[in-house]
Design a protein around this motif. Structure first.
Motif, PDB file in Angstrom:
ATOM      1  N   VAL A 125      49.950  37.577  16.251  1.00 16.54           N
ATOM      2  CA  VAL A 125      48.980  36.826  17.047  1.00 16.54           C
ATOM      3  C   VAL A 125      49.671  35.723  17.834  1.00 16.54           C
ATOM      4  CG1 VAL A 125      47.030  37.264  15.516  1.00 16.54           C
ATOM      5  CG2 VAL A 125      48.473  35.267  15.117  1.00 16.54           C
ATOM      6  N   THR A 126      49.034  35.325  18.909  1.00 18.19           N
ATOM      7  CA  THR A 126      49.450  34.174  19.698  1.00 18.19           C
ATOM      8  C   THR A 126      48.423  33.082  19.486  1.00 18.19           C
ATOM      9  OG1 THR A 126      50.398  35.619  21.382  1.00 18.19           O
ATOM     10  CG2 THR A 126      49.945  33.343  22.032  1.00 18.19           C
ATOM     11  N   TYR A 127      48.850  31.926  19.005  1.00 16.11           N
ATOM     12  CA  TYR A 127      47.890  30.849  18.828  1.00 16.11           C
ATOM     13  C   TYR A 127      47.408  30.355  20.189  1.00 16.11           C
ATOM     14  CZ  TYR A 127      48.812  30.917  13.881  1.00 16.11           C
ATOM     15  OH  TYR A 127      48.896  31.324  12.578  1.00 16.11           O
ATOM     16  N   THR A 128      46.234  29.778  20.197  1.00 13.49           N
ATOM     17  CA  THR A 128      45.581  29.423  21.447  1.00 13.49           C
ATOM     18  C   THR A 128      46.468  28.539  22.315  1.00 13.49           C
ATOM     19  OG1 THR A 128      43.415  29.611  20.385  1.00 13.49           O
ATOM     20  CG2 THR A 128      43.520  28.352  22.437  1.00 13.49           C
ATOM     21  N   ASN A 129      47.119  27.570  21.719  1.00 18.38           N
ATOM     22  CA  ASN A 129      47.968  26.661  22.494  1.00 18.38           C
ATOM     23  C   ASN A 129      49.142  27.370  23.153  1.00 18.38           C
ATOM     24  OD1 ASN A 129      46.378  24.447  21.891  1.00 18.38           O
ATOM     25  ND2 ASN A 129      47.589  23.840  20.119  1.00 18.38           N
ATOM     26  N   ASP A 130      49.550  28.506  22.597  1.00 20.93           N
ATOM     27  CA  ASP A 130      50.699  29.250  23.123  1.00 20.93           C
ATOM     28  C   ASP A 130      50.286  30.353  24.090  1.00 20.93           C
ATOM     29  OD1 ASP A 130      52.479  27.755  21.534  1.00 20.93           O
ATOM     30  OD2 ASP A 130      52.082  29.056  19.817  1.00 20.93           O
ATOM     31  N   ALA A 131      48.997  30.574  24.242  1.00 27.90           N
ATOM     32  CA  ALA A 131      48.519  31.631  25.136  1.00 27.90           C
ATOM     33  C   ALA A 131      48.732  31.234  26.595  1.00 27.90           C
ATOM     34  CB  ALA A 131      47.038  31.903  24.884  1.00 27.90           C
ATOM     35  N   PRO A 132      48.797  32.206  27.489  1.00 26.84           N
ATOM     36  CA  PRO A 132      48.918  31.881  28.921  1.00 26.84           C
ATOM     37  C   PRO A 132      47.725  31.067  29.410  1.00 26.84           C
ATOM     38  CG  PRO A 132      49.364  34.215  28.513  1.00 26.84           C
ATOM     39  CD  PRO A 132      48.820  33.659  27.235  1.00 26.84           C
ATOM     40  N   ASP A 133      47.920  30.410  30.523  1.00 26.58           N
ATOM     41  CA  ASP A 133      46.857  29.641  31.162  1.00 26.58           C
ATOM     42  C   ASP A 133      45.776  30.608  31.647  1.00 26.58           C
ATOM     43  OD1 ASP A 133      45.240  28.050  32.739  1.00 26.58           O
ATOM     44  OD2 ASP A 133      46.891  27.162  33.875  1.00 26.58           O
ATOM     45  N   ALA A 134      44.540  30.375  31.210  1.00 24.62           N
ATOM     46  CA  ALA A 134      43.437  31.268  31.599  1.00 24.62           C
ATOM     47  C   ALA A 134      43.288  31.342  33.115  1.00 24.62           C
ATOM     48  CB  ALA A 134      42.136  30.789  30.961  1.00 24.62           C
TER      49      ALA A 134
END
Length: 335
Positions: A125-134
């Protein structure tokens, strides 16, 4: 509605629900090109909405372009990825808000179901803070899309949509965010607002974003207001499913066992249903203009010239509950 009529109606509405072959895919009309924007975590009807979405994808009615978080909480993107992976689509792009402010929330249940799912399902999983910019995900996908081809469905806070409209030209497009939306988006379907007037959670939790996003949005908007999903209860049958290791069953089991014993309101499922299948025959619509005020409340003015539409009752709640929950109970094709 008597039993025979309900069975006949259900069969008609769920036709094509099973998986389709490549030949059938080619024969079908182009599936809805969908971007889902969700705050999954504070409530669990998002889980039911994502299950419904994947069920419709398995019958070739929708192509899921991205599943984006409008919630800063670190476990939102992992939960999204768990559900996407469970339904055999682990590579769907994800993203999360990067602007300041916005909302960071998880469940208020005694057992925090997002934490439970992340601990149980050990997918990468990718934690939310590490996800790409929406916003970057939005701009990339929209720039690649045909004109007026993308449906956006928001079932959470309006943070990302506000940020998208305010975005400027970049490597993906020379257009501003508002220009890009106007050119590429067919319409927005929003679980937002309370009609004819009121104050609804998805809007008021980030009221400044809600005010800007709705009032400045340049395409048609279809609103599934609070009053629509509030009377459509689902989840009891999901809890009774004879399946193992289902994040959908787990989320509903944990939450319904604590409260909402007769089922949870289906706010988000109604929006996704309409985004993919259209409002007929499930609902009627009324045309007009929704205006969001600075405190997150909304007003409604009926008008033949308005670019907004609100869902109005057509089918009874019991019938809709059965149709929606049928989709929610769909099992992945690879299981």
């Amino acid at each position: 509605m008597n039993n025979f009529k309900f069975i006949l109606l259900t069969v008609c509405l769920l036709a094509g629900f099973t998986a389709c072959t490549n030949q059938e895919k080619e024969a079908k009309t182009t599936p809805v090109q969908l971007i889902l924007d969700t705050d999954i975590g504070p409530d669990f009807d998002d889980v039911g909405a994502m299950a419904l979405m994947h069920a419709l994808a398995d019958s070739c009615q929708v192509e899921i372009l991205a599943t984006l978080s409008s919630n800063h909480h670190e476990l939102v993107v992992p939960v999204i990825q768990i559900l996407n992976s469970y339904f055999g689509r682990p590579d769907i792009p994800v993203g999360a808000p990067k602007s300041e402010g916005g909302v960071t929330l998880t469940s208020d249940h005694q057992v925090k179901w997002p934490e439970f799912l992340v601990q149980k399902y050990q997918y990468p999983v990718t934690y939310t803070n590490d996800a790409p910019d929406a916003v970057e995900v939005y701009r990339k996908l929209l720039s690649e899309a045909e004109d007026k081809s993308v449906t956006i469905c928001t079932i959470g806070f309006l943070t990302n949509l506000c940020d998208l409209l305010k975005s400027e030209a970049d490597e993906y497009s020379s257009l501003s965010g508002k220009e890009l939306v106007r050119k590429k988006v067919k319409h927005l379907v929003a679980m937002a607002g309370r009609f004819p007037a009121g104050r609804e959670y998805n809007v008021y939790k980030d009221a400044s974003s809600g005010e800007f996003a709705i009032n400045e949005w340049p395409t048609e908007i279809i609103f599934s207001g609070w009053e629509i999903g509030n009377k459509i209860l689902t989840g009891k049958q999901c809890v009774e499913m004879v399946v193992k290791d289902s994040p959908v069953k787990d989320a509903y089991s944990l939450c319904l066992n604590e409260r909402d014993f007769e089922g949870r309101m289906s706010w988000d499922q109604t929006a996704v249903l309409v985004a993919v299948k259209g409002y007929k025959p499930y609902f009627n619509i009324e045309q007009g203009t929704c205006t969001i005020l600075s405190d997150g409340s909304n007003t409604w003015k009926s008008s033949e010239n308005g670019s907004h539409f609100i869902l109005k009752d057509n089918m009874n709640a019991e019938t809709l509950s059965k149709i929606i929950e049928h989709y929610m109970m769909h099992q992945p094709l690879n299981k």
